[in-house]
Design a protein around this motif. Structure first.
Motif, short mmCIF file in Angstrom:
data_model
loop_
_atom_site.label_atom_id
_atom_site.label_comp_id
_atom_site.label_asym_id
_atom_site.label_seq_id
_atom_site.Cartn_x
_atom_site.Cartn_y
_atom_site.Cartn_z
N PRO A 137 0.82 -1.22 0.00
CA PRO A 137 0.00 0.00 0.00
C PRO A 137 0.86 1.27 0.00
O PRO A 137 2.03 1.22 0.37
CB PRO A 137 -0.78 -0.11 1.31
N PRO A 138 0.29 2.39 -0.40
CA PRO A 138 1.03 3.65 -0.33
C PRO A 138 1.45 3.92 1.12
O PRO A 138 0.74 3.56 2.06
CB PRO A 138 0.02 4.70 -0.78
N GLY A 139 2.60 4.52 1.29
CA GLY A 139 3.06 4.87 2.64
C GLY A 139 4.01 3.85 3.24
O GLY A 139 4.53 4.05 4.33
N VAL A 140 4.23 2.73 2.53
CA VAL A 140 5.09 1.69 3.09
C VAL A 140 6.45 1.67 2.38
O VAL A 140 6.52 1.70 1.17
CB VAL A 140 4.42 0.30 2.96
N ALA A 141 7.52 1.66 3.17
CA ALA A 141 8.87 1.50 2.60
C ALA A 141 9.64 0.50 3.45
O ALA A 141 9.58 0.55 4.68
CB ALA A 141 9.60 2.83 2.58
N VAL A 142 10.32 -0.42 2.78
CA VAL A 142 11.12 -1.43 3.50
C VAL A 142 12.57 -0.96 3.55
O VAL A 142 13.11 -0.49 2.55
CB VAL A 142 11.01 -2.80 2.81
N ALA A 143 13.18 -1.09 4.73
CA ALA A 143 14.56 -0.61 4.90
C ALA A 143 15.43 -1.65 5.57
O ALA A 143 15.01 -2.27 6.55
CB ALA A 143 14.55 0.65 5.75
N PRO A 144 16.65 -1.88 5.06
CA PRO A 144 17.60 -2.73 5.77
C PRO A 144 18.35 -1.89 6.81
O PRO A 144 19.15 -1.04 6.44
CB PRO A 144 18.55 -3.22 4.67
N VAL A 145 18.05 -2.07 8.08
CA VAL A 145 18.69 -1.24 9.11
C VAL A 145 19.76 -2.04 9.85
O VAL A 145 19.69 -3.27 9.96
CB VAL A 145 17.66 -0.66 10.13
N TYR A 146 20.73 -1.32 10.33
CA TYR A 146 21.85 -1.94 11.04
C TYR A 146 21.58 -1.80 12.53
O TYR A 146 21.60 -0.72 13.08
CB TYR A 146 23.14 -1.20 10.65
N GLU A 147 21.29 -2.92 13.19
CA GLU A 147 20.93 -2.92 14.61
C GLU A 147 21.95 -3.75 15.36
O GLU A 147 22.04 -4.95 15.14
CB GLU A 147 19.57 -3.57 14.81
N GLY A 148 22.68 -3.14 16.27
CA GLY A 148 23.72 -3.90 16.95
C GLY A 148 24.74 -4.31 15.93
O GLY A 148 25.40 -3.48 15.33
#
Ligand code: TYD
Ligand code: MG
Length: 408
Positions: free
Chosen positions: A244-255
């Motif tokens: 749906p509009p408003g959704v973006a997937v991101a690869p984030v660096y956690e720890g």
């Protein structure tokens, strides 16, 4: 008087001869727990485990009690449950450990007496709010009670080299007279939070023996907490078809890991004409800044809109690589056009609307590839000559990112 040459009680030692902290750590039996603590449970350390009622603190502690390494006994003191209840839980979890001694008690001197006689290597107190000392009345849970009991228990643990875990209940509204008052007294402060549904996230707010960057991810199931071995995608919605509009997937660096998260934005006309930002998982100041950059450089109006931002799966995110996905998520919500499926986004943005490089781009690319994404809108790599794989669409400005982001 000491003769010259005789060793005094305290003396300097060659650095290399000092035992390292690693040798002083116990394996908790749970890799995710070890990770959060920075490599295991430090002998003689005191940790507070805070979380909402029902989140799984007692379960986690019982699993730790059964799984912890090192030779010696483990004392599980409960002020909330009877030994029979604890036994039932242990049975449910399939834990068979002859090392665990269970004691239901809330009075401090009785607790200290038992510690003295059992001489455990690990003491778990569930919970600190139930303990009281007769020296200052018989009402548990007051600030003075919590502070005094904690200090006495810390003194005991430190002088015996035992690791002490204090369980503390907190409520959603934040905790005022609760375990917060002992945070400065303990070595480690752990929070146990819920992600989506059964996912539980363990993170560290303070750690005298390691970093506070790592998170541990568990799943609560019929047989207690299970470690999530490959957590890269546990926070994704796993949609089929268009998103749906408003959704973006991101690869984030956690720890030290890359996790894929879904940023969701909703943009609606502001009531009363004053724009507000509602965002719990990403700092609102960051959302406002990104919205301002977006308004300036992509010429969409947001200053008359209310902005709601969420991160799917309940992760809190602070890293800079979230800027560009947040921006495209807001843009997508505002123009009501979805970002194509199987497209991920990462990048920092400057106030001038430039897309800045992020750390660990290679690992982020790999994670995105492994999760079956066909495209990553990313900054150019830091090293100018580095080659990016075909799935990358490198961009250097917001305008380019917007063009790339809304092409199928
Ligand atoms: P608990 O560890 O008692 O939470 P806390 O000590 O933080 O209050 O866990 C409570 C919840 O976890 C309860 O709703 C039941 C659930 N649960 C499971 O789903 N599976 C299990 O194996 C166990 C022991 C509990
Ligand atoms: Mg409990």
């Amino acid at each position: 008087m000491k003769k010259i040459g005789e060793r005094p009680h305290g003396h300097p030692r060659p650095l290399a001869s000092i035992e390292t902290k690693e040798a002083l750590r116990l394996d908790s039996g749970l890799a995710e727990f070890n990770r959060v603590l920075g490599g295991g449970v430090m002998k003689g350390s005191v940790a507070l485990l805070a979380g909402e009622p029902g989140i799984g603190k007692s379960t986690l502690m019982l699993q730790l009690a059964a799984g912890i390494g090192g030779a010696g006994r483990v004392l599980y003191i409960s002020g909330e449950e009877s030994p029979a209840q604890i036994r039932l839980r242990a049975d449910r979890l399939g834990l068979r450990s002859s090392r665990i001694e269970v004691f239901s008690e809330t009075e401090l001197s009785a607790i200290l007496r038992v510690c003295e006689s059992v001489k455990p290597i690990v003491v778990i107190l569930d919970s600190i709010q139930t303990v009281y000392s007769e020296d200052i009345g018989s009402v548990p849970g007051t600030v003075n009670q919590i502070k005094l009991c904690t200090q006495e228990l810390i003194d005991w643990a430190k002088s015996h080299g035992a690791a002490l875990f204090l369980v503390g209940h907190v409520t959603k509204e934040g905790y005022i007279a609760g375990p917060k008052v002992v945070e400065h007294m303990v070595d480690t402060v752990l929070y146990f939070d819920s992600g989506s549904a059964e996912i539980r996230i363990l993170h560290c707010a303070k750690n005298r023996f390691g970093s506070v960057d790592e998170i541990g991810i568990f799943e609560m199931g019929e047989q207690g907490l299970r470690q999530v071995d490959n957590p890269a995608s546990v926070f994704l919605s796993h949609r089929t078809g268009e998103q749906p509009p408003g959704v973006a997937v991101a690869p984030v660096y956690e720890g030290s890991r890359i996790l894929l998260v879904e940023i969701q934005s909703l943009v609606v006309p502001a009531k009363g004409g004053i724009s507000r930002v509602f965002s719990e998982r990403i700092d609102s100041a960051r959302v406002s800044r990104v919205a301002a950059v977006l308004e300036k450089h992509l010429k969409v109006r947001l200053s008359d809109q209310d902005i709601y931002v969420n991160v799917g799966g309940g992760m809190r995110i602070g890293e800079v690589g979230i800027d560009l996905p947040l921006c495209l998520s807001l843009y997508s919500a505002r123009i009501n056009q979805p970002i194509p499926a199987k497209t991920a986004v990462v990048g920092e943005i400057s106030l001038a609307g430039e897309v800045r490089p992020v750390g660990h781009l290679d690992r982020r690319i790999k994670a995105v590839q492994e999760m079956g994404f066909s495209r990553l809108i990313s900054p150019h790599p830091k090293e100018q000559k580095a080659q990016l794989p075909e799935l990358c669409s490198p961009v250097s400005s917001l305008a380019e990112a917007a063009r790339a982001g809304f092409q199928p």
